[in-house]
Motif scaffolding. Structure first.
Motif, PDB file in Angstrom:
ATOM      1  N   PRO A  51       0.964  -1.344   0.042  1.00  0.00           N
ATOM      2  CA  PRO A  51      -0.113   0.025  -0.036  1.00  0.00           C
ATOM      3  C   PRO A  51       0.821   1.211  -0.102  1.00  0.00           C
ATOM      4  O   PRO A  51       2.010   1.378   0.610  1.00  0.00           O
ATOM      5  N   TYR A  52       0.446   2.192  -0.704  1.00  0.00           N
ATOM      6  CA  TYR A  52       1.007   3.684  -0.860  1.00  0.00           C
ATOM      7  C   TYR A  52       0.144   4.597  -0.962  1.00  0.00           C
ATOM      8  O   TYR A  52      -0.929   4.783  -1.384  1.00  0.00           O
ATOM      9  N   ALA A  53       0.681   5.854  -0.741  1.00  0.00           N
ATOM     10  CA  ALA A  53       0.052   6.939  -0.666  1.00  0.00           C
ATOM     11  C   ALA A  53       0.022   7.453  -2.149  1.00  0.00           C
ATOM     12  O   ALA A  53       1.171   7.349  -2.676  1.00  0.00           O
ATOM     13  N   ASN A  54      -0.922   8.142  -2.728  1.00  0.00           N
ATOM     14  CA  ASN A  54      -0.783   8.368  -4.294  1.00  0.00           C
ATOM     15  C   ASN A  54      -1.577   9.744  -4.301  1.00  0.00           C
ATOM     16  O   ASN A  54      -1.998  10.105  -5.312  1.00  0.00           O
ATOM     17  N   CYS A  55      -1.401  10.511  -3.346  1.00  0.00           N
ATOM     18  CA  CYS A  55      -1.789  11.829  -3.373  1.00  0.00           C
ATOM     19  C   CYS A  55      -0.912  12.939  -3.742  1.00  0.00           C
ATOM     20  O   CYS A  55       0.449  12.677  -3.553  1.00  0.00           O
ATOM     21  N   SER A  56      -1.163  14.065  -4.027  1.00  0.00           N
ATOM     22  CA  SER A  56      -0.259  15.145  -4.358  1.00  0.00           C
ATOM     23  C   SER A  56       0.594  15.770  -3.011  1.00  0.00           C
ATOM     24  O   SER A  56      -0.029  15.478  -2.011  1.00  0.00           O
ATOM     25  N   THR A  57       1.635  16.279  -2.938  1.00  0.00           N
ATOM     26  CA  THR A  57       2.165  17.090  -1.854  1.00  0.00           C
ATOM     27  C   THR A  57       1.263  17.858  -1.073  1.00  0.00           C
ATOM     28  O   THR A  57       1.235  17.769   0.013  1.00  0.00           O
ATOM     29  N   SER A  58       0.721  18.800  -1.957  1.00  0.00           N
ATOM     30  CA  SER A  58      -0.199  19.729  -1.258  1.00  0.00           C
ATOM     31  C   SER A  58      -1.479  18.989  -0.434  1.00  0.00           C
ATOM     32  O   SER A  58      -1.553  19.195   0.525  1.00  0.00           O
ATOM     33  N   ILE A  66      -9.091   1.841   3.879  1.00  0.00           N
ATOM     34  CA  ILE A  66      -9.431   0.581   3.180  1.00  0.00           C
ATOM     35  C   ILE A  66      -8.015  -0.104   3.155  1.00  0.00           C
ATOM     36  O   ILE A  66      -8.272  -1.298   2.513  1.00  0.00           O
ATOM     37  N   GLY A  67      -7.165   0.411   3.591  1.00  0.00           N
ATOM     38  CA  GLY A  67      -5.791  -0.282   3.523  1.00  0.00           C
ATOM     39  C   GLY A  67      -4.955  -0.318   2.234  1.00  0.00           C
ATOM     40  O   GLY A  67      -4.121  -1.193   2.251  1.00  0.00           O
ATOM     41  N   LEU A  68      -5.200   0.595   1.520  1.00  0.00           N
ATOM     42  CA  LEU A  68      -4.503   0.875   0.137  1.00  0.00           C
ATOM     43  C   LEU A  68      -3.720   1.690   0.141  1.00  0.00           C
ATOM     44  O   LEU A  68      -2.840   2.173  -0.627  1.00  0.00           O
ATOM     45  N   CYS A  69      -3.523   2.534   1.387  1.00  0.00           N
ATOM     46  CA  CYS A  69      -2.461   3.644   1.850  1.00  0.00           C
ATOM     47  C   CYS A  69      -1.811   3.486   3.128  1.00  0.00           C
ATOM     48  O   CYS A  69      -2.680   3.059   3.949  1.00  0.00           O
ATOM     49  N   ILE A  70      -0.640   3.729   3.315  1.00  0.00           N
ATOM     50  CA  ILE A  70      -0.082   3.619   4.556  1.00  0.00           C
ATOM     51  C   ILE A  70      -0.670   4.637   5.568  1.00  0.00           C
ATOM     52  O   ILE A  70      -0.345   4.673   6.706  1.00  0.00           O
ATOM     53  N   ALA A  71      -1.244   5.661   5.050  1.00  0.00           N
ATOM     54  CA  ALA A  71      -1.705   6.824   5.673  1.00  0.00           C
ATOM     55  C   ALA A  71      -0.510   7.585   6.436  1.00  0.00           C
ATOM     56  O   ALA A  71      -0.716   7.769   7.618  1.00  0.00           O
ATOM     57  N   PRO A  72       0.423   8.102   5.558  1.00  0.00           N
ATOM     58  CA  PRO A  72       1.643   8.973   6.333  1.00  0.00           C
ATOM     59  C   PRO A  72       1.012  10.360   7.065  1.00  0.00           C
ATOM     60  O   PRO A  72       1.734  10.680   7.861  1.00  0.00           O
ATOM     61  N   CYS A  73      -0.018  10.597   6.713  1.00  0.00           N
ATOM     62  CA  CYS A  73      -0.633  11.728   6.975  1.00  0.00           C
ATOM     63  C   CYS A  73      -1.117  11.995   8.449  1.00  0.00           C
ATOM     64  O   CYS A  73      -1.041  12.880   9.201  1.00  0.00           O
ATOM     65  N   GLU A  74      -1.174  10.501   9.006  1.00  0.00           N
ATOM     66  CA  GLU A  74      -1.838  10.412  10.313  1.00  0.00           C
ATOM     67  C   GLU A  74      -0.749   9.506  11.186  1.00  0.00           C
ATOM     68  O   GLU A  74      -1.122   9.298  12.425  1.00  0.00           O
ATOM     69  N   TYR A  87      -1.304  15.974   0.622  1.00  0.00           N
ATOM     70  CA  TYR A  87      -0.712  15.170   1.815  1.00  0.00           C
ATOM     71  C   TYR A  87      -0.584  15.868   3.028  1.00  0.00           C
ATOM     72  O   TYR A  87      -0.906  15.946   4.061  1.00  0.00           O
ATOM     73  N   HIS A  88       0.197  17.312   2.775  1.00  0.00           N
ATOM     74  CA  HIS A  88       0.150  18.363   3.829  1.00  0.00           C
ATOM     75  C   HIS A  88      -0.980  18.966   4.210  1.00  0.00           C
ATOM     76  O   HIS A  88      -1.420  18.955   5.652  1.00  0.00           O
ATOM     77  N   LYS A  89      -2.231  19.182   3.594  1.00  0.00           N
ATOM     78  CA  LYS A  89      -3.506  19.386   4.143  1.00  0.00           C
ATOM     79  C   LYS A  89      -3.981  18.178   5.158  1.00  0.00           C
ATOM     80  O   LYS A  89      -4.417  18.777   6.245  1.00  0.00           O
ATOM     81  N   ALA A  90      -3.874  17.032   4.632  1.00  0.00           N
ATOM     82  CA  ALA A  90      -4.334  15.968   5.449  1.00  0.00           C
ATOM     83  C   ALA A  90      -3.523  15.540   6.721  1.00  0.00           C
ATOM     84  O   ALA A  90      -3.923  15.265   7.488  1.00  0.00           O
ATOM     85  N   GLN A  91      -2.354  16.065   6.509  1.00  0.00           N
ATOM     86  CA  GLN A  91      -1.282  15.852   7.604  1.00  0.00           C
ATOM     87  C   GLN A  91      -1.767  17.086   8.798  1.00  0.00           C
ATOM     88  O   GLN A  91      -1.620  16.563   9.851  1.00  0.00           O
ATOM     89  N   LYS A  92      -2.167  17.916   8.373  1.00  0.00           N
ATOM     90  CA  LYS A  92      -2.558  19.267   9.355  1.00  0.00           C
ATOM     91  C   LYS A  92      -3.765  18.739  10.163  1.00  0.00           C
ATOM     92  O   LYS A  92      -4.016  18.969  11.373  1.00  0.00           O
ATOM     93  N   LEU A  93      -4.699  17.959   9.399  1.00  0.00           N
ATOM     94  CA  LEU A  93      -6.007  17.308   9.937  1.00  0.00           C
ATOM     95  C   LEU A  93      -5.469  16.284  10.748  1.00  0.00           C
ATOM     96  O   LEU A  93      -6.395  15.665  11.435  1.00  0.00           O
ATOM     97  N   CYS A  94      -4.747  15.537  10.394  1.00  0.00           N
ATOM     98  CA  CYS A  94      -4.131  14.216  11.065  1.00  0.00           C
ATOM     99  C   CYS A  94      -5.393  13.456  10.515  1.00  0.00           C
ATOM    100  O   CYS A  94      -5.800  12.468  11.809  1.00  0.00           O
ATOM    101  N   LYS A  95      -5.711  13.407   9.408  1.00  0.00           N
ATOM    102  CA  LYS A  95      -6.958  12.229   8.950  1.00  0.00           C
ATOM    103  C   LYS A  95      -6.511  11.740   7.652  1.00  0.00           C
ATOM    104  O   LYS A  95      -6.120  12.303   6.695  1.00  0.00           O
ATOM    105  N   SER A  96      -6.669  10.680   7.560  1.00  0.00           N
ATOM    106  CA  SER A  96      -6.546   9.953   6.218  1.00  0.00           C
ATOM    107  C   SER A  96      -7.536   9.993   5.554  1.00  0.00           C
ATOM    108  O   SER A  96      -8.855  10.042   6.053  1.00  0.00           O
ATOM    109  N   CYS A  97      -7.526   9.581   4.191  1.00  0.00           N
ATOM    110  CA  CYS A  97      -8.557   9.370   3.188  1.00  0.00           C
ATOM    111  C   CYS A  97      -9.100   8.043   3.108  1.00  0.00           C
ATOM    112  O   CYS A  97      -8.740   7.338   3.771  1.00  0.00           O
TER     113      CYS A  97
END
Length: 420
Positions: free
Chosen positions: A156-163, A180-188, A165-175
């Motif tokens: 599983p890997y994140a496939n979002c843009s850098t911007s 569903i386990g297809l992303c490591i969710a580095p934002c949280e 990712y940083h927005k989700a990181q501030k919210l500390c919330k994965s997409c």
């Protein structure tokens, strides 16, 4: 060359890659198969059957084959990536289309903070761009998508843009992909970004044919986690190992013979054309594409008629053909026209004027719209269709798809005018 039945029957029946060699030991062609024996045997038919079912180039190649080598893989997925890797390395003469055709697909992996994995058409990108890793080309986008869907479950890997990712990181919330386990969710997760890059690294190794390297690395990691009593994390690694070692559970649609690809091997790219209008109003043309037996909707083109006024379908078709061939798009091997002999003659006159030689046919529905009357640009073209029902059906599908596409475009313009 006709290889002995003993030789052909001794070939493995699992998935993998096959290589045809000439008398000088040069590799002529590399292919992949779900069943190596069945695929290779399909080339060595009686001469008459081979000529009818394959292209002239394939017929010539088979006559040069002196030996065969097969490489078995553990799964269909690995056969897809191994074939592309070997073609890129060796560049066999009869794989020229896969080497050069810019309509084929590549996997693009970015070198950004959050690596992105994308599927791209080779002609839409610069393969020398140092900001990305590229793998391929691969002829079938659909098979590639299926393979990547399976691999993303393992890596599983994140496939979002850098911007993003940083927005989700501030919210500390994965997409959703994280849920569903297809992303490591580095934002949280504190170590999420490092882990994401590790998963993409595994994916790059897999695409490069280094599955055993991944397995060795994962086994060492699982042992380390177990010693540290991190049993939950060790279980995740164990499941990855199991999935990697059992990829043969997944079928991604490789064919065992060329039966479904015969028309594609004779006319690899088929373009079909139709005109739609009522009394010359809202006149449009449409081009649809079938490549190697598959409908390629992102290759479709629409044309608003510019130079013809009033009801003149033949002149409109000539305009569309002229405009199409003054564009730098991939050349077709066959043109299919929705119309009769007069339409075909008009199209051939445009091709002749442009000094272009391409096989062409027209298919007329007849006065009651219940027939398929074929007309050919030459007797030689007609011979391909006379004993090949699959090719005939491909042409009819192409014609019908062009009619549907042009009708939809006409109706869209008509509805738009009514709203004004």
């Amino acid at each position: 060359m006709q290889l002995s039945k003993e030789k052909l029957n001794s070939l493995p029946t699992g998935p993998g890659v096959y290589q045809f060699y000439d008398k000088a030991g040069r590799i002529l062609y590399i292919g992949k198969a779900k069943n190596l024996r069945s695929r290779v045997k399909s080339y060595f038919q009686k001469t008459k059957d081979l000529i009818e079912s394959r292209s002239e180039a394939i017929f010539q190649m088979v006559g040069l084959v002196r030996s065969i080598k097969t490489i078995e893989t553990d799964s269909e997925i690995e056969a897809v990536f191994l074939e592309a890797q070997l073609i890129n390395q060796i560049k066999p003469k009869y794989n020229s289309r896969q080497k050069d055709d810019r309509s084929f697909y590549v996997i693009e992996i970015s070198k950004e903070e959050v690596p992105r994995v994308e599927l791209r058409r080779a002609r839409n990108i610069d393969l020398k761009n140092k900001k990305f890793y590229y793998f391929g080309p691969y002829p079938s986008g659909e098979i590639l998508k299926r393979a990547l869907r399976i691999l993303r479950k393992i890596f599983p890997y994140a496939n979002c843009s850098t911007s993003k990712y940083h927005k989700a990181q501030k919210l500390c919330k994965s997409c959703l992909y994280g849920d569903i386990g297809l992303c490591i969710a580095p934002c949280e997760k504190a170590d999420g970004l490092l882990n994401c890059k590790k998963q993409v690294g595994y994916l790059k190794d897999f695409l490069s044919g280094k599955k055993q390297k991944i397995i060795r690395s994962l086994k060492l990691e699982m042992t380390k986690l177990s010693k540290e009593k991190k049993f939950e994390d060790a279980t995740i690694i164990r499941d990855k190992l199991f999935a990697l070692e059992h990829l043969n559970r997944y079928s991604i649609g490789l064919k065992d013979s060329f039966d479904d690809m015969r028309a594609g091997s004779i006319f690899a790219r088929i373009e079909a054309y139709d005109i739609s209008n009522i009394g010359g109003d809202f006149a449009v043309g449409a081009m649809t594409v079938i490549e190697l037996g598959r409908i390629e909707k992102d290759e479709y083109r629409k044309f608003k008629i510019r130079s013809v006024f009033g009801s003149n379908d033949i002149a409109m078709m000539q305009e569309v053909i002229h405009r199409r061939f003054t564009n730098n798009w991939p050349r077709p091997n066959l043109i299919v026209i929705d119309g009769g002999a007069t339409h075909l003659k008009a199209v051939n006159s445009v091709l002749s004027e442009l000094k272009i030689s391409i096989a062409a046919i027209s298919i007329a529905k007849g006065p009651d719209r219940d027939k398929n009357e074929f007309h050919y640009s030459s007797p030689e073209v007609g011979k391909y269709f006379q004993k090949n029902s699959k090719l005939t059906n491909f042409a009819i599908v192409a014609r019908d798809e062009a009619h549907r596409f042009s009708q939809n475009y006409y109706r869209k313009l008509h509805r738009k005018s009514l709203r004004k």
